[in-house]
Design a protein around this motif. Structure first.
Motif, PDB file in Angstrom:
ATOM      1  N   ALA A 285       0.835  -1.203   0.000  1.00  0.00           N
ATOM      2  CA  ALA A 285       0.000   0.000   0.000  1.00  0.00           C
ATOM      3  C   ALA A 285       0.872   1.257   0.000  1.00  0.00           C
ATOM      4  CB  ALA A 285      -0.936  -0.006   1.205  1.00  0.00           C
ATOM      5  N   GLN A 286       1.936   1.247   0.785  1.00  0.00           N
ATOM      6  CA  GLN A 286       2.848   2.392   0.802  1.00  0.00           C
ATOM      7  C   GLN A 286       3.473   2.614  -0.570  1.00  0.00           C
ATOM      8  OE1 GLN A 286       5.717   1.645   3.968  1.00  0.00           O
ATOM      9  NE2 GLN A 286       4.698   3.168   5.251  1.00  0.00           N
ATOM     10  N   ALA A 287       3.917   1.535  -1.214  1.00  0.00           N
ATOM     11  CA  ALA A 287       4.527   1.638  -2.540  1.00  0.00           C
ATOM     12  C   ALA A 287       3.510   2.149  -3.560  1.00  0.00           C
ATOM     13  CB  ALA A 287       5.084   0.289  -2.978  1.00  0.00           C
ATOM     14  N   TYR A 288       2.275   1.659  -3.463  1.00  0.00           N
ATOM     15  CA  TYR A 288       1.218   2.091  -4.379  1.00  0.00           C
ATOM     16  C   TYR A 288       0.938   3.585  -4.214  1.00  0.00           C
ATOM     17  CZ  TYR A 288      -3.373   2.581  -6.512  1.00  0.00           C
ATOM     18  OH  TYR A 288      -4.434   3.010  -7.267  1.00  0.00           O
ATOM     19  N   LEU A 289       0.788   4.027  -2.968  1.00  0.00           N
ATOM     20  CA  LEU A 289       0.522   5.444  -2.719  1.00  0.00           C
ATOM     21  C   LEU A 289       1.666   6.320  -3.194  1.00  0.00           C
ATOM     22  CD1 LEU A 289      -1.148   5.257   0.810  1.00  0.00           C
ATOM     23  CD2 LEU A 289      -2.260   5.796  -1.376  1.00  0.00           C
ATOM     24  N   GLN A 290       2.886   5.861  -3.002  1.00  0.00           N
ATOM     25  CA  GLN A 290       4.044   6.629  -3.457  1.00  0.00           C
ATOM     26  C   GLN A 290       4.049   6.745  -4.973  1.00  0.00           C
ATOM     27  OE1 GLN A 290       7.848   5.297  -2.037  1.00  0.00           O
ATOM     28  NE2 GLN A 290       8.955   6.866  -3.138  1.00  0.00           N
ATOM     29  N   SER A 291       3.747   5.645  -5.667  1.00  0.00           N
ATOM     30  CA  SER A 291       3.730   5.697  -7.132  1.00  0.00           C
ATOM     31  C   SER A 291       2.589   6.579  -7.625  1.00  0.00           C
ATOM     32  CB  SER A 291       3.630   4.295  -7.738  1.00  0.00           C
ATOM     33  OG  SER A 291       2.350   3.737  -7.527  1.00  0.00           O
ATOM     34  N   GLN A 292       1.456   6.589  -6.908  1.00  0.00           N
ATOM     35  CA  GLN A 292       0.340   7.461  -7.277  1.00  0.00           C
ATOM     36  C   GLN A 292       0.750   8.917  -7.118  1.00  0.00           C
ATOM     37  OE1 GLN A 292      -1.467   5.491  -9.040  1.00  0.00           O
ATOM     38  NE2 GLN A 292      -3.411   5.989  -8.122  1.00  0.00           N
TER      39      GLN A 292
ATOM     40  N   LYS B 293       2.636  14.138  -9.586  1.00  0.00           N
ATOM     41  CA  LYS B 293       3.677  15.151  -9.747  1.00  0.00           C
ATOM     42  C   LYS B 293       4.154  15.200 -11.187  1.00  0.00           C
ATOM     43  CE  LYS B 293       5.386  14.822  -5.018  1.00  0.00           C
ATOM     44  NZ  LYS B 293       6.471  14.347  -4.161  1.00  0.00           N
ATOM     45  N   ARG B 294       4.277  14.031 -11.805  1.00  0.00           N
ATOM     46  CA  ARG B 294       4.731  13.966 -13.185  1.00  0.00           C
ATOM     47  C   ARG B 294       3.733  14.656 -14.117  1.00  0.00           C
ATOM     48  NH1 ARG B 294       5.898   8.179 -14.388  1.00  0.00           N
ATOM     49  NH2 ARG B 294       6.383   8.594 -12.270  1.00  0.00           N
ATOM     50  N   LYS B 295       2.441  14.408 -13.897  1.00  0.00           N
ATOM     51  CA  LYS B 295       1.411  15.045 -14.714  1.00  0.00           C
ATOM     52  C   LYS B 295       1.441  16.552 -14.527  1.00  0.00           C
ATOM     53  CE  LYS B 295      -1.724  11.126 -14.986  1.00  0.00           C
ATOM     54  NZ  LYS B 295      -3.031  10.583 -14.618  1.00  0.00           N
TER      55      LYS B 295
ATOM     56  N   GLU C 174       4.074  18.355 -13.727  1.00  0.00           N
ATOM     57  CA  GLU C 174       5.254  18.860 -14.418  1.00  0.00           C
ATOM     58  C   GLU C 174       5.035  18.885 -15.929  1.00  0.00           C
ATOM     59  OE1 GLU C 174       8.283  16.215 -13.010  1.00  0.00           O
ATOM     60  OE2 GLU C 174       8.493  17.269 -11.102  1.00  0.00           O
ATOM     61  N   GLU C 175       4.383  17.844 -16.464  1.00  0.00           N
ATOM     62  CA  GLU C 175       4.094  17.821 -17.896  1.00  0.00           C
ATOM     63  C   GLU C 175       3.169  18.964 -18.282  1.00  0.00           C
ATOM     64  OE1 GLU C 175       2.544  13.910 -18.681  1.00  0.00           O
ATOM     65  OE2 GLU C 175       4.507  12.961 -18.502  1.00  0.00           O
ATOM     66  N   SER C 176       2.213  19.251 -17.430  1.00  0.00           N
ATOM     67  CA  SER C 176       1.282  20.355 -17.688  1.00  0.00           C
ATOM     68  C   SER C 176       2.030  21.687 -17.719  1.00  0.00           C
ATOM     69  CB  SER C 176       0.190  20.380 -16.616  1.00  0.00           C
ATOM     70  OG  SER C 176      -0.665  21.472 -16.816  1.00  0.00           O
ATOM     71  N   ARG C 177       2.962  21.867 -16.788  1.00  0.00           N
ATOM     72  CA  ARG C 177       3.760  23.097 -16.771  1.00  0.00           C
ATOM     73  C   ARG C 177       4.600  23.224 -18.036  1.00  0.00           C
ATOM     74  NH1 ARG C 177       6.075  23.000 -10.610  1.00  0.00           N
ATOM     75  NH2 ARG C 177       4.085  23.397  -9.575  1.00  0.00           N
ATOM     76  N   VAL C 178       5.197  22.116 -18.458  1.00  0.00           N
ATOM     77  CA  VAL C 178       6.009  22.135 -19.687  1.00  0.00           C
ATOM     78  C   VAL C 178       5.121  22.467 -20.885  1.00  0.00           C
ATOM     79  CG1 VAL C 178       7.360  20.699 -21.271  1.00  0.00           C
ATOM     80  CG2 VAL C 178       7.810  20.601 -18.823  1.00  0.00           C
TER      81      VAL C 178
END
Length: 98
Positions: free
Chosen positions: A62-69, A74-76, A78-82
């Protein structure tokens, strides 16, 4: 090709783990973290080791899943900012060419 096997111990049970991208120090540290969590579960009430292991596995999954979410969000962002910067640059270039 020989595989890198690291031996760790959790609750006095030796485990041979294939070191897939992790070193001995990292795997030993992870095993200690799992054991510590299992001991915390045991303090809450006496439960069998298999149940402790399953609860610990679910906790860390669950911790790994939440971290990846969170990282995906954050990636989305950053992509939006770019994308916004690209639009502004194109608009600026178009305005300067007129």
């Amino acid at each position: 090709m020989p595989k890198d096997i690291v031996q760790v111990e959790i609750k006095r049970i030796p485990l041979d783990i294939e070191a897939a991208g992790l070193g001995m120090v990292e795997l030993t540290d992870l095993a200690a973290t799992v054991e510590k969590y299992m001991l915390q579960l045991q303090e809450e009430g006496e439960i069998d080791t298999l149940k402790q292991a399953l609860m610990a596995a679910l906790h860390f999954a669950a911790q790994a899943y939440l971290q990846s979410q969170n990282e995906g969000g954050k990636r989305k962002e950053e992509e939006s900012r770019v994308d916004d910067l690209i639009i502004k640059l194109k608009a600026s270039l178009d305005a300067s060419h007129k």
